[in-house]
Design a protein around this motif. Structure first.
Motif, PDB file in Angstrom:
ATOM      1  N   ILE A 269       8.847 -10.825   7.288  1.00  0.00           N
ATOM      2  CA  ILE A 269       8.522 -10.392   5.931  1.00  0.00           C
ATOM      3  C   ILE A 269       7.519  -9.248   5.976  1.00  0.00           C
ATOM      4  O   ILE A 269       7.656  -8.254   5.257  1.00  0.00           O
ATOM      5  CB  ILE A 269       7.988 -11.578   5.088  1.00  0.00           C
ATOM      6  CG1 ILE A 269       9.103 -12.624   4.917  1.00  0.00           C
ATOM      7  CG2 ILE A 269       7.498 -11.109   3.729  1.00  0.00           C
ATOM      8  CD1 ILE A 269       8.687 -13.856   4.160  1.00  0.00           C
ATOM      9  N   ALA A 270       6.526  -9.355   6.847  1.00  0.00           N
ATOM     10  CA  ALA A 270       5.526  -8.286   6.939  1.00  0.00           C
ATOM     11  C   ALA A 270       6.199  -6.971   7.325  1.00  0.00           C
ATOM     12  O   ALA A 270       5.909  -5.913   6.760  1.00  0.00           O
ATOM     13  CB  ALA A 270       4.454  -8.655   7.963  1.00  0.00           C
ATOM     14  N   ASP A 271       7.141  -7.045   8.260  1.00  0.00           N
ATOM     15  CA  ASP A 271       7.836  -5.822   8.658  1.00  0.00           C
ATOM     16  C   ASP A 271       8.689  -5.290   7.510  1.00  0.00           C
ATOM     17  O   ASP A 271       8.786  -4.080   7.302  1.00  0.00           O
ATOM     18  CB  ASP A 271       8.713  -6.086   9.893  1.00  0.00           C
ATOM     19  CG  ASP A 271       9.169  -4.793  10.543  1.00  0.00           C
ATOM     20  OD1 ASP A 271       8.282  -4.013  10.957  1.00  0.00           O
ATOM     21  OD2 ASP A 271      10.382  -4.530  10.615  1.00  0.00           O
ATOM     22  N   GLY A 272       9.271  -6.199   6.758  1.00  0.00           N
ATOM     23  CA  GLY A 272      10.053  -5.789   5.590  1.00  0.00           C
ATOM     24  C   GLY A 272       9.181  -5.054   4.580  1.00  0.00           C
ATOM     25  O   GLY A 272       9.586  -4.044   4.009  1.00  0.00           O
ATOM     26  N   ILE A 273       7.972  -5.553   4.375  1.00  0.00           N
ATOM     27  CA  ILE A 273       7.057  -4.893   3.442  1.00  0.00           C
ATOM     28  C   ILE A 273       6.747  -3.486   3.961  1.00  0.00           C
ATOM     29  O   ILE A 273       6.765  -2.505   3.214  1.00  0.00           O
ATOM     30  CB  ILE A 273       5.758  -5.711   3.277  1.00  0.00           C
ATOM     31  CG1 ILE A 273       6.064  -7.078   2.658  1.00  0.00           C
ATOM     32  CG2 ILE A 273       4.738  -4.954   2.429  1.00  0.00           C
ATOM     33  CD1 ILE A 273       4.887  -8.035   2.628  1.00  0.00           C
ATOM     34  N   HIS A 274       6.517  -3.393   5.256  1.00  0.00           N
ATOM     35  CA  HIS A 274       6.225  -2.085   5.841  1.00  0.00           C
ATOM     36  C   HIS A 274       7.397  -1.118   5.645  1.00  0.00           C
ATOM     37  O   HIS A 274       7.211   0.030   5.254  1.00  0.00           O
ATOM     38  CB  HIS A 274       5.914  -2.243   7.334  1.00  0.00           C
ATOM     39  CG  HIS A 274       5.505  -0.966   7.997  1.00  0.00           C
ATOM     40  ND1 HIS A 274       6.367  -0.205   8.739  1.00  0.00           N
ATOM     41  CD2 HIS A 274       4.320  -0.300   8.000  1.00  0.00           C
ATOM     42  CE1 HIS A 274       5.742   0.876   9.179  1.00  0.00           C
ATOM     43  NE2 HIS A 274       4.492   0.843   8.748  1.00  0.00           N
ATOM     44  N   ARG A 275       8.599  -1.610   5.844  1.00  0.00           N
ATOM     45  CA  ARG A 275       9.760  -0.741   5.673  1.00  0.00           C
ATOM     46  C   ARG A 275       9.945  -0.342   4.217  1.00  0.00           C
ATOM     47  O   ARG A 275      10.244   0.808   3.912  1.00  0.00           O
ATOM     48  CB  ARG A 275      11.023  -1.423   6.193  1.00  0.00           C
ATOM     49  CG  ARG A 275      11.147  -1.336   7.697  1.00  0.00           C
ATOM     50  CD  ARG A 275      12.482  -1.839   8.164  1.00  0.00           C
ATOM     51  NE  ARG A 275      12.529  -3.288   8.256  1.00  0.00           N
ATOM     52  CZ  ARG A 275      13.438  -4.057   7.685  1.00  0.00           C
ATOM     53  NH1 ARG A 275      14.395  -3.519   6.951  1.00  0.00           N
ATOM     54  NH2 ARG A 275      13.407  -5.352   7.834  1.00  0.00           N
ATOM     55  N   THR A 276       9.771  -1.307   3.328  1.00  0.00           N
ATOM     56  CA  THR A 276       9.941  -1.011   1.904  1.00  0.00           C
ATOM     57  C   THR A 276       8.974   0.074   1.465  1.00  0.00           C
ATOM     58  O   THR A 276       9.364   1.037   0.801  1.00  0.00           O
ATOM     59  CB  THR A 276       9.673  -2.289   1.071  1.00  0.00           C
ATOM     60  OG1 THR A 276      10.633  -3.261   1.426  1.00  0.00           O
ATOM     61  CG2 THR A 276       9.779  -2.011  -0.410  1.00  0.00           C
ATOM     62  N   ILE A 277       7.726  -0.078   1.842  1.00  0.00           N
ATOM     63  CA  ILE A 277       6.731   0.895   1.377  1.00  0.00           C
ATOM     64  C   ILE A 277       6.928   2.223   2.097  1.00  0.00           C
ATOM     65  O   ILE A 277       6.795   3.288   1.491  1.00  0.00           O
ATOM     66  CB  ILE A 277       5.302   0.326   1.540  1.00  0.00           C
ATOM     67  CG1 ILE A 277       5.158  -0.942   0.683  1.00  0.00           C
ATOM     68  CG2 ILE A 277       4.259   1.370   1.150  1.00  0.00           C
ATOM     69  CD1 ILE A 277       3.795  -1.589   0.722  1.00  0.00           C
ATOM     70  N   SER A 278       7.296   2.185   3.377  1.00  0.00           N
ATOM     71  CA  SER A 278       7.506   3.444   4.098  1.00  0.00           C
ATOM     72  C   SER A 278       8.695   4.214   3.558  1.00  0.00           C
ATOM     73  O   SER A 278       8.824   5.411   3.811  1.00  0.00           O
ATOM     74  CB  SER A 278       7.732   3.176   5.587  1.00  0.00           C
ATOM     75  OG  SER A 278       6.625   2.504   6.131  1.00  0.00           O
ATOM     76  N   ALA A 279       9.585   3.538   2.856  1.00  0.00           N
ATOM     77  CA  ALA A 279      10.757   4.226   2.315  1.00  0.00           C
ATOM     78  C   ALA A 279      10.445   4.949   1.008  1.00  0.00           C
ATOM     79  O   ALA A 279      11.278   5.685   0.494  1.00  0.00           O
ATOM     80  CB  ALA A 279      11.896   3.236   2.096  1.00  0.00           C
ATOM     81  N   VAL A 280       9.261   4.716   0.476  1.00  0.00           N
ATOM     82  CA  VAL A 280       8.898   5.414  -0.760  1.00  0.00           C
ATOM     83  C   VAL A 280       8.617   6.873  -0.388  1.00  0.00           C
ATOM     84  O   VAL A 280       7.719   7.163   0.402  1.00  0.00           O
ATOM     85  CB  VAL A 280       7.679   4.751  -1.422  1.00  0.00           C
ATOM     86  CG1 VAL A 280       7.129   5.598  -2.552  1.00  0.00           C
ATOM     87  CG2 VAL A 280       8.071   3.377  -1.924  1.00  0.00           C
ATOM     88  N   GLU A 281       9.457   7.753  -0.913  1.00  0.00           N
ATOM     89  CA  GLU A 281       9.412   9.148  -0.476  1.00  0.00           C
ATOM     90  C   GLU A 281       8.062   9.779  -0.772  1.00  0.00           C
ATOM     91  O   GLU A 281       7.584  10.622  -0.016  1.00  0.00           O
ATOM     92  CB  GLU A 281      10.513   9.961  -1.163  1.00  0.00           C
ATOM     93  CG  GLU A 281      11.933   9.639  -0.690  1.00  0.00           C
ATOM     94  CD  GLU A 281      12.516   8.435  -1.393  1.00  0.00           C
ATOM     95  OE1 GLU A 281      11.848   7.890  -2.296  1.00  0.00           O
ATOM     96  OE2 GLU A 281      13.644   8.034  -1.044  1.00  0.00           O
ATOM     97  N   ASN A 282       7.487   9.386  -1.868  1.00  0.00           N
ATOM     98  CA  ASN A 282       6.221   9.988  -2.244  1.00  0.00           C
ATOM     99  C   ASN A 282       5.071   9.334  -1.469  1.00  0.00           C
ATOM    100  O   ASN A 282       4.539   8.293  -1.850  1.00  0.00           O
ATOM    101  CB  ASN A 282       6.018   9.842  -3.756  1.00  0.00           C
ATOM    102  CG  ASN A 282       4.909  10.727  -4.242  1.00  0.00           C
ATOM    103  OD1 ASN A 282       4.078  11.185  -3.456  1.00  0.00           O
ATOM    104  ND2 ASN A 282       4.881  10.964  -5.545  1.00  0.00           N
ATOM    105  N   VAL A 283       4.709   9.980  -0.379  1.00  0.00           N
ATOM    106  CA  VAL A 283       3.737   9.412   0.559  1.00  0.00           C
ATOM    107  C   VAL A 283       2.434   9.034  -0.138  1.00  0.00           C
ATOM    108  O   VAL A 283       1.800   8.033   0.202  1.00  0.00           O
ATOM    109  CB  VAL A 283       3.466  10.427   1.700  1.00  0.00           C
ATOM    110  CG1 VAL A 283       2.488   9.856   2.707  1.00  0.00           C
ATOM    111  CG2 VAL A 283       4.763  10.799   2.385  1.00  0.00           C
ATOM    112  N   ASN A 284       2.065   9.816  -1.145  1.00  0.00           N
ATOM    113  CA  ASN A 284       0.782   9.583  -1.813  1.00  0.00           C
ATOM    114  C   ASN A 284       0.701   8.268  -2.563  1.00  0.00           C
ATOM    115  O   ASN A 284      -0.373   7.809  -2.905  1.00  0.00           O
ATOM    116  CB  ASN A 284       0.514  10.697  -2.821  1.00  0.00           C
ATOM    117  CG  ASN A 284       0.300  11.996  -2.104  1.00  0.00           C
ATOM    118  OD1 ASN A 284      -0.295  12.016  -1.039  1.00  0.00           O
ATOM    119  ND2 ASN A 284       0.823  13.061  -2.680  1.00  0.00           N
ATOM    120  N   ARG A 285       1.859   7.670  -2.840  1.00  0.00           N
ATOM    121  CA  ARG A 285       1.804   6.451  -3.633  1.00  0.00           C
ATOM    122  C   ARG A 285       1.825   5.204  -2.762  1.00  0.00           C
ATOM    123  O   ARG A 285       1.749   4.089  -3.268  1.00  0.00           O
ATOM    124  CB  ARG A 285       2.972   6.436  -4.616  1.00  0.00           C
ATOM    125  CG  ARG A 285       2.936   7.681  -5.467  1.00  0.00           C
ATOM    126  CD  ARG A 285       3.248   7.496  -6.883  1.00  0.00           C
ATOM    127  NE  ARG A 285       2.567   6.419  -7.561  1.00  0.00           N
ATOM    128  CZ  ARG A 285       2.935   6.024  -8.780  1.00  0.00           C
ATOM    129  NH1 ARG A 285       3.933   6.612  -9.376  1.00  0.00           N
ATOM    130  NH2 ARG A 285       2.288   5.041  -9.373  1.00  0.00           N
TER     131      ARG A 285
END
Ligand SMILES: Nc1ncnc2c1ncn2[C@@H]1O[C@H](COP(=O)(O)OP(=O)(O)O)[C@@H](O)[C@H]1O
Lengths: 656, 462
Positions: free
Chosen positions: A448-464
């Motif tokens: 799950i932790a890795d999933g969270i990392h992937r989900t957030i890393s996929a947000v194109e807008n790095v600043n958010r």
């Protein structure tokens, strides 16, 4: 169309295991009034479904029915059994709809049970894994079948944000067989990188893990399930040693309760002290106490399978044995002062430092077996009373539920369907060792932790991204297991949080133009036309902007606000002490801190029940705004005439 | 309320506005899919897949990032972006659509088909359901607009049409060039599109919505090349930089910059395969590209200004195992090879590129291949798209170099400020195109396919 009123609104939130529903919005929002196990039973006529198991009750020739006259009737009788789930069909798996006719039957059953008016609009809370076509199909079903005046869909992650009153969050919903992880930005679901139905990451994975560990001790799946829900099952943060292992303090190894219930005495240390800390007080007899009875204790090492003993014809024997045990227990209770003293010390130890503990197991299989034996009501009651070890220990359940709002039986099911429940559960007391701390040892937290990392890393807008890391919402009934959320946060902390670099800590002031590597290609001319300049139809990405504006404007608590956090932002790791806020503001990597969103406090009933089903609260908020406040001005729902004009496909414009 | 349901009437043949087309934009790193008319693709899935030793193939984000023993991570593409395994590529593309948009075909069985007889008891009309089932192919109910790289030729294009018609049961199909779609996404029908993706950089000259085939240029200097440059920089660094992906780490502990990691590593009975590790390393490299890498803005090569750049502040990066360092001039070097072949870092396995593969040379070759009188117009409409165009400073460098290389005409460069629009430009263009009323006459219908065979694609989709 006449305006909608609070009491007319219907909300349905289907889940793989439990479906929540409610007719009418109360003044202060409450947890769902209607909870239904998400299953139906095939009726005898093919293609039809029943909400309960219907059991054929044959009358044995030698048995009389207490009410006279019955003998004249047909020999076969049917009775509805509200507890049994034998032969049930579950139309959803990991959130996906796998059996549509059954699912439609379930929805129909709920609709009828709620008995709405003709002027009832429906808000359906959508599972993340439902596809666009699924949405269309459901829209078609609802309009064609119930002919209601208006319909809307809300994604469960969006609904969760409404419940928490935050526009931006990472929603981690831990369900039965899966976890869904969604980044929501300004109330809009970020589809790319959304983790949908991460397999083997729900509550069931933990039950299965317990089963794997306890299989040798003859635990069944059902026992493990109830163990997981009990307060003695706990997930320890990474790095915390199990009690009794080398890392734990040595005094726990000599555990008086452990000695008491390992077979030394058949009677064990009596009863639970009412109000004892979290109901953890070990009770006998546990496994290993079944000594001295040749036929029944083939498995000194494990849990007794009473149900199979009963079926194999040893019913009388086990009943006699239980009677004896209870009598002994009662006796020892009277003179049990010294045992209680021995326990007094034990009570003070928190669960996580005890090597062994016991919980109350409700043996449904045994009950089913008894029912299947066609006993007379009287005999049935007698057998039950004898076998039930939980009677007189009423302090048990409430004590547990204040700590953890979990209970093996969904209490409101019975209220929603008042079916004469003449047979109560049979409870048995079972002892468990340190396996009870290892429900998550199968790797679920890391996944799950890795999933969270992937989900957030996929947000194109790095600043958010840092905002998303600082607004985690962990919910879902799978996350209710004691210690789960804390352990998950600690896992993220130890694996993903970026420490301030020693090399930049003291030269922190980097030129500001370097601080936002968002890659937006600064200084490039603007395009002459936006994406819709060539006639693109401005359909939203899921949320109608007007609707968004309306919903946030009407609800002050939904206005964007800085992420709040509660006390447990960085369990197991240093809180922001080592991280002066501005020290590494230019760090492009995330996360530098992780936090959970503070739970909402507006609704006392919810506060009491816990927020694991917060999507339902969010749905109430959304329904209020869409159907009552906005009344369709912002096209927040699809009306029947919209449906007739646009067909099921139109729903994508109305869902959020 | 008993209004007769319009939708029991047969749907108009692919012309009906209520049938939104599917838009499929496959790339080397991800496949983008969604419904025409929407702002962003609902479905973005990895183009890689997991291959188990049993031969079973696993698709999708959750599967490919799961550290399973003996799972190889593979791509149906060659390293220069050409589909070589059509069977698997077809499955991955199909998955991108069924998993998020249409559902698996099994899902559609026994569906609710309405109360045909109006008895309202919710019974499913079994006969009708079965009839539906027979017909149903996963994408059988919406026309499909698919993109292809501009340099794709004859057989590859025909193959796409065949797959759509035969395997997916698409009722209508159209194949559009990514460059053209990207130009549309920026509201342009005449443009010089520079698409910097994962495996390839493609330059496409477009006039009035038509790609000029002879001017299309392709080069392997793109995102994967930059990743590879980073690997070489890490390896060749005086103290090698440990590229340890997340799945190998159990927990990390903060350490000082440049000091060896003090992490606890995860123990595997059978460690995941090398290809899995490589794939997971790419995640770390992407993060590095996003937060550390920067492009020297030129117009001259970095080599000329290196002493100057050395004074620029560095940026820190922490590896998943806690190792961290501040990167100075190195962070400029990884991209320099896109512009200056001589500056590319090379070793035995990764030979240095040629100068004619660099971006500005591609533009020059492209312009040289088209009529002289449209060159100025193209230079005034340069569009930059693709995931790797997000590298910080890249567009400025392209603009500076183009201005230096073509001093006469005015060079204007457009790139969306919106990261999403840049990454999914060709999908967004497809979404716009597929929802235009005038586009409906362009579809190749099933009937036309049956009549003319696959060759129709070259005639219709120029
Ligand atoms: N913010 C970013 N900065 C730099 N490179 C990026 C960024 N985001 C993605 N990339 C790179 O872009 C490439 C993917 O680009 P994309 O246009 O999606 O390729 P394709 O169309 O071939 O799938 C990858 O090499 C990835 O590492």
């Amino acid at each position: 169309m006449a305006p909608f009123k609070d009491e007319q609104i219907m909300i349905i939130a289907p889940g793989s295991q439990t479906t929540l529903a409610q007719l009418g919005l109360p003044e202060s929002f409450t947890p769902a009034r209607f909870r239904m196990r998400s299953r139906m039973f095939p009726a005898s006529k093919e293609g039809e479904w029943e909400p309960y198991k219907v059991r054929r009750k044959d009358k044995q020739p030698g048995e009389y029915d207490t009410t006279s006259g019955n003998e004249l009737e047909d020999d076969i009788a049917y009775e509805e059994d509200p507890v049994s789930e034998e032969g049930a069909v579950w139309p959803m798996a990991e959130g996906r709809i796998t059996n549509w006719p059954c699912f439609f039957a379930l929805l129909t059953h709920i609709y009828n049970a709620l008995n709405p008016t003709f002027h009832t609009p429906i808000l359906l809370v959508a599972q993340p894994c439902w596809t666009a076509r699924d949405h269309e199909r459901l829209t078609e079903f609802f309009f064609e079948k119930f002919k209601m005046p208006a319909f809307a869909l809300i994604d469960s992650a969006t609904a969760t944000c409404y419940a928490y009153g935050v526009p931006t969050a990472t929603v981690v919903d831990v369900g039965l067989g899966k976890a869904d992880i969604t980044a929501v930005l300004d109330f809009i679901v970020h589809d790319h990188g959304r983790i949908i139905a991460l397999p083997k990451c729900g509550g069931e994975a933990m039950t299965q893990r317990l089963l794997e560990l306890l299989n040798a001790k003859k635990f069944t799946r059902e026992m493990c399930e109830q163990l997981k829900k009990s307060s003695i099952c706990e997930i320890l943060p990474p790095g915390v040693p199990l009690p009794g292992t080398a890392g734990a303090e040595s005094e726990e190894v000599t555990n008086p309760a452990a000695a008491a219930s390992t077979g030394a005495s058949a009677s064990g240390p009596g009863h639970r002290i009412a109000g004892g800390a979290m109901g953890d007080v070990p009770l006998g007899p546990g496994p290993g106490t079944e000594v001295g009875d040749g036929k029944l204790d083939e498995d000194n090492e494990g849990v007794l399978d009473v149900a199979s003993i009963v079926t194999s014809g040893n019913m009388a024997e086990i009943l006699a044995k239980k009677e004896r045990e209870k009598a002994e227990k009662a006796a020892s209770r009277k003179k049990g002062a010294d045992a209680a003293a021995a326990q007094a010390k034990q009570i003070k130890l928190p669960n996580s430092r005890k090597e062994k503990a016991t919980f109350m197991y409700e043996d449904h299989a045994l009950l089913d077996t008894l029912k299947g034996m066609n006993l007379s009501d009287e005999k049935m009651a007698e057998a039950q009373a004898t076998l039930d070890e939980g009677a007189g220990k009423k302090a048990d359940a409430p004590a547990e539920s204040t700590v953890e709002p979990t209970s093996a039986i969904e209490p409101t099911t019975a209220t929603a369907f008042p079916v004469a429940a003449k047979t109560g559960p049979i409870r048995r007391e079972i002892e468990v060792g340190t396996e009870r701390f290892q429900a998550a040892s199968g790797g679920i937290l890391e996944k799950i932790a890795d999933g969270i990392h992937r989900t957030i890393s996929a947000v194109e807008n790095v600043n958010r991204r840092s905002e998303l890391w600082e607004s985690l919402i962990i919910l879902g009934n799978g996350s209710k297991t004691r210690g789960f959320k804390e352990a998950l946060m600690a896992t993220i902390q130890t694996k993903y949080v970026i420490s301030p670099s020693s090399a930049t800590m003291f030269t922190s002031e980097l030129p500001s133009n370097l601080s936002t590597p968002a890659g937006t290609g600064a200084n490039t001319p603007q395009p002459q036309l936006g994406p819709h300049g060539v006639g693109g139809p401005g359909t939203g990405t899921g949320v109608n902007p007007l609707l968004l504006a309306a919903t946030t404007a009407q609800n002050p608590h939904l206005q964007p606000q800085p992420p709040q956090s509660n006390g447990m932002s960085t369990p197991g790791g240093p809180p922001s002490l080592h991280q002066p806020p501005n020290m590494h503001s230019s760090h492009g990597q995330t996360p530098t801190t992780v936090r959970m969103v503070k739970v909402p406090e507006y609704f006392p009933e919810w506060k009491e029940a816990g927020y694991d089903e917060a999507a339902f609260l969010g749905a109430q908020t959304a329904a209020k705004v869409l159907f009552i406040v906005d009344q369709g001005v912002s096209k927040g729902f699809m009306t029947r005439s919209d449906y007739n004009d646009e067909g099921p496909r139109g729903i994508s414009d109305y869902s959020m | 309320m008993a209004v007769p349901n319009q939708f029991s009437a047969p749907v108009a043949e692919y012309g009906g506005d209520e049938v939104s087309a599917l838009v499929l934009d496959p790339g080397y790193s991800t496949v983008r899919a969604g419904f025409a008319g929407e702002d962003v693709p609902k479905s973005v899935v990895p183009s890689h897949y997991g291959l188990l030793s049993s031969g079973e193939k696993l698709y999708g984000e959750n599967a490919v990032h799961n550290p399973l023993a003996k799972m190889e991570i593979k791509s149906p593409y060659t390293s220069d972006g050409i589909v070589e395994d059509w069977e698997t590529a077809t499955k991955i593309w199909e998955w991108s659509i069924t998993s998020r948009l249409t559902g698996q075909s099994e899902n559609k069985r026994n569906g609710y088909v309405g109360d045909k007889n109006g008895n309202g008891d919710g019974d499913v009309d079994m006969e009708a359901a079965e009839a539906v089932e027979e017909e149903e192919k996963p994408m059988g109910d919406a026309p499909l607009l698919m993109s292809e790289p501009g340099w794709a030729q004859g057989k590859l294009r025909e193959k796409s049409l065949e797959v759509a018609m035969e395997e997916w049961g698409s009722p209508a199909f159209y194949l559009a060039r990514t460059g053209v779609l990207s130009a549309f996404s920026m509201g342009k029908s005449t443009a010089l599109v520079i698409d910097i993706g994962a495996s390839t950089t493609t330059v496409t000259p477009i006039v009035d919505g038509m790609a000029l085939r002879k001017g299309i240029q392709k080069s392997p200097l793109a995102g994967n090349f930059v990743s590879n440059q980073l690997r070489l920089i890490f390896q060749q660094s005086p103290t090698p930089v440990p590229l340890v992906p997340h799945y190998m780490v159990q927990s990390k502990t903060p350490v000082d910059a440049g000091v060896p990691s003090a992490a606890t590593y995860k123990k595997f009975e059978t460690p995941p395969t090398d290809s899995f590790r490589h794939f997971e390393e790419e995640r770390v490299l992407t993060e590095f590209k996003e937060s550390v890498v920067q492009t020297w803005e030129g117009p001259g090569p970095l080599a000329q200004s290196e002493e100057h750049v050395k004074n620029f502040p560095g940026r820190p990066f922490e590896m998943p195992d806690g190792w961290n360092q501040v990167f100075g001039v190195e962070r400029y070097k990884a991209v320099e090879g896109l512009f200056d072949a001589k500056a590319a870092i090379a070793d035995a396995e990764s030979p240095a590129p040629r100068q004619d593969q660099c971006i500005v040379e591609l533009v020059r070759a492209s312009l040289n291949a088209v009529d002289v009188d449209i060159r100025a117009n193209l230079l005034a409409n340069v569009v930059v798209v693709g995931g790797s165009s997000l590298l910080v400073g890249l567009n400025r460098r392209i603009l500076n170099q183009l201005e230096a290389a073509f001093p006469g005409p005015k060079v204007r460069l457009s790139a969306s400020q919106n990261t999403v629009e840049r990454k999914y430009a060709s999908w967004i263009g497809g979404s716009i195109l597929g929802s235009l009323g005038a586009f409906h006459q362009m579809w190749i219908s099933k009937r036309e396919y049956e009549e003319h065979g696959t060759s129709i694609v070259d005639k219709r989709c120029k």
